[in-house]
Design an enzyme around this catalytic site. Structure first.
Site, short mmCIF file in Angstrom:
data_model
loop_
_atom_site.label_atom_id
_atom_site.label_comp_id
_atom_site.label_asym_id
_atom_site.label_seq_id
_atom_site.Cartn_x
_atom_site.Cartn_y
_atom_site.Cartn_z
N GLU A 55 -3.95 -5.02 19.45
CA GLU A 55 -3.04 -5.11 18.30
C GLU A 55 -2.16 -3.87 18.17
OE1 GLU A 55 -5.20 -5.80 14.71
OE2 GLU A 55 -3.66 -4.89 13.47
N ARG A 91 1.11 -11.42 13.51
CA ARG A 91 0.19 -10.95 12.47
C ARG A 91 0.79 -10.88 11.07
NH1 ARG A 91 -4.12 -9.21 12.16
NH2 ARG A 91 -3.77 -7.14 11.29
N ASP A 136 -6.20 -3.89 1.49
CA ASP A 136 -5.04 -3.60 0.64
C ASP A 136 -4.22 -4.85 0.36
OD1 ASP A 136 -4.72 -3.07 3.48
OD2 ASP A 136 -2.65 -2.59 3.04
N HIS A 168 -14.46 -5.74 10.87
CA HIS A 168 -14.11 -4.41 11.38
C HIS A 168 -15.35 -3.58 11.63
CE1 HIS A 168 -9.74 -3.80 9.85
NE2 HIS A 168 -9.93 -5.04 10.24
N GLU A 222 -7.86 -11.96 10.02
CA GLU A 222 -8.58 -10.70 9.77
C GLU A 222 -9.28 -10.79 8.42
OE1 GLU A 222 -5.97 -7.33 9.32
OE2 GLU A 222 -7.52 -5.91 9.90
N HIS A 263 -2.74 0.63 16.48
CA HIS A 263 -2.04 1.13 15.29
C HIS A 263 -0.75 1.89 15.61
CE1 HIS A 263 -2.48 1.92 10.83
NE2 HIS A 263 -2.91 0.68 10.98
N TYR A 307 -7.70 6.54 13.59
CA TYR A 307 -7.40 5.34 12.83
C TYR A 307 -8.57 4.37 12.94
CZ TYR A 307 -6.29 0.73 11.59
OH TYR A 307 -6.40 -0.50 11.01
N ARG A 338 -13.51 -6.58 15.47
CA ARG A 338 -12.60 -5.53 15.91
C ARG A 338 -13.39 -4.24 16.04
NH1 ARG A 338 -7.75 -2.65 12.43
NH2 ARG A 338 -9.44 -1.22 11.94
N ASN A 348 0.82 -1.21 0.00
CA ASN A 348 0.00 0.00 0.00
C ASN A 348 0.86 1.27 0.00
OD1 ASN A 348 -2.31 1.52 0.07
ND2 ASN A 348 -3.09 0.68 1.99
N HIS A 378 -2.76 -10.66 8.99
CA HIS A 378 -3.31 -9.40 8.48
C HIS A 378 -4.23 -9.74 7.29
CE1 HIS A 378 -2.19 -5.21 6.65
NE2 HIS A 378 -3.27 -5.11 7.40
N TRP A 427 1.35 6.82 12.05
CA TRP A 427 -0.06 6.64 11.70
C TRP A 427 -0.47 5.21 12.01
CZ3 TRP A 427 -2.57 3.49 8.02
CH2 TRP A 427 -3.98 3.67 8.01
N GLU A 458 1.80 -6.97 11.34
CA GLU A 458 1.36 -6.77 9.95
C GLU A 458 2.41 -6.04 9.11
OE1 GLU A 458 -2.27 -4.65 10.90
OE2 GLU A 458 -1.44 -2.78 10.17
#
Ligand code: EZ4
Ligand code: CO
Length: 429
Positions: free
Chosen positions: A263, A310, A343, A149, A366, A239, A186, A174, A64, A339, A429, A289
């Site tokens: 996570e 992950r 994406d 999610h 996930e 995140h 996020y 989640r 990504n 993960h 981020w 991830e």
């Protein structure tokens, strides 16, 4: 558990009796490989490897925000080395690309290697007329537990979203919610079912406050447990926003709500940092991830600092490498939790499901649903039922790629957001 009948056919490829695996007379060669970059709702990089037996394999090479770097790595540096090789030699080709680069690892290299590896397993499965999971040890379970999610702008909206997932049959969700006083958070995006963090154009900027976040999150999970009781698995993704001691505080404050996992509480570069988190909380921890190799997770796993690893197929060096990560994790009580965001293309999702269904120390997968455009470009046999995903029984990975349709969705520059603290300091981020 359903028995697969493919074993009867392993000694001879249905279309070519020359292919007898046990006598090692298989004579398949890689003849060509091509990279496709398309944007059916979001950008995907797809590798297609052709063989002289007419069998082709697909690999996902999506990174990504850095898609074209991997496309170029494959086209300029990896594909020329593959022509003429035996696609059954997944281990040797993996080592050739990893060691042969001299400068090892990193997300661009490991994503490129992963794409090749996935495509080779796809070819191997098709040539032997069996689903890839049968080549990885066979089924260890009936289905793959997944989590969806749920995102809302506030606690109320997130509660409703969790309810929607439960109605769809999910057993694990989640939960993320907007934070009072912050314009963006996020996990809380424009869409609901198809949450997509990347934006067209240059990176958008978000604003962050750890103080506000730490005050808010326990309230969200208190409300969710009050509404839905203790049975549903609830997960949360920080995140990479916290220091170890902040993560320890969050983990402790969430203990009454017994999360399935917390996570990415802390970034993973300093693996030892998780010792501090671990000392203070019994909330299960998940990370990985953005990790690329087994060495990125070695201390986390061998010191039992995490509960779930992950890493997934596309950014973790492919099925060949992820099998080794899972084997290391298995002896340290660490389970897998691949993960599975949007994406990662359906090719990765399929590869992850073959892996998930076969390893003993599987934890959870996930599952963010792709848009219908993405699913049309990548028709696939995997399917969701009653909280579980199933890889399907098609030979190989069970995913196809509609090249003609993909041409209608050309690449569009897009980036993930960047994040700044309230005073403007650049952050994670
Ligand atoms: O933000 O895959 O757990 N899932 C995640 C994802 C990541 C994206 C980044 O490209 O953290 O939503
Ligand atoms: Co995450």
């Amino acid at each position: 558990m359903e028995r697969n009948s493919a074993c009867r056919q392993i000694r001879g490829h249905p279309r070519n009796p020359r292919l007898t695996y046990n006598e090692r007379e298989i004579d398949v060669k890689i003849t060509a490989a091509k990279v496709f970059v398309c944007c059916p709702g979001r950008n995907f990089v797809t590798l297609k490897i052709q063989t002289d037996e007419g069998i082709f394999g697909l690999g996902d090479a999506t990174l990504n925000g850095r898609e074209l770097a991997v496309a170029s790595y494959l086209e300029e540096h990896a594909i020329p080395c593959l022509i003429g090789r035996d696609p059954f030699q997944t281990e040797d080709i993996w080592q050739y690309l990893y060691r042969g680069a001299y400068w090892r690892g990193g997300p661009v290299t490991m994503t490129a290697i992963a794409a090749v590896d996935m495509a080779l397993w796809d070819i191997k499965g098709k040539a032997l007329n069996t689903a890839v999971y049968n080549l990885l040890g066979g089924k260890s379970r009936n289905g793959v537990l997944v989590y969806g999610h749920a995102n809302g702008k506030d606690v109320e909206e997130t509660i409703d979203e969790v309810g929607r997932y439960l109605e769809m049959g999910y057993l694990a969700v989640r939960a993320q919610s907007g934070i009072p006083g912050l314009a963006s958070t996020y996990g809380v995006g424009r869409g609901q079912l198809h949450y997509e963090p990347a934006e067209k154009g240059l990176p958008p900027e978000n604003i962050w406050s750890t103080e506000k976040y730490l005050l808010h999150v326990p309230k969200l999970f208190e409300a969710l447990r009050a509404k839905y009781g203790g049975d549903v698995h609830l997960l949360h993704d920080a995140h990479h926003r916290l220091t170890p001691i902040e993560a320890a505080r969050l983990g402790k404050s969430l203990e009454p709500y017994h999360l399935f996992w917390l996570e990415d509480a802390v970034t993973g570069e300093l693996q030892e940092g998780y010792r501090i988190v671990r000392r203070h909380t019994t909330t299960p921890l998940a990370i990985g991830e953005v990790l690329s190799t087994i060495w990125d997770a070695r201390i986390l796993i061998s010191e039992q600092l995490i509960d779930y690893i992950r890493m997934t197929v596309v950014h973790g060096g492919g099925i060949t490498h992820l099998k080794k990560v899972a084997a290391l994790a298995e002896i340290y009580h660490v389970r897998t939790g691949c993960h599975g965001a949007t994406d990662l293309s359906p090719v990765t999702m399929a590869a992850a499901l073959h892996f998930d269904v076969s390893v003993n120390n599987f934890g959870i997968q996930e599952y963010m649903r792709h848009t219908s455009e993405t699913d049309e470009v990548f028709p696939h046999t995997y399917y969701f039922k009653d909280g579980y995903l199933h890889p399907g029984e098609a030979p190989g990975l069970g995913v196809d790629f509609n090249e003609e349709l993909a041409k209608r969705f050309p690449y569009e520059r897009a980036y993930l957001p960047v994040n700044r603290k309230l005073d403007g300091t650049m952050f994670n981020w």
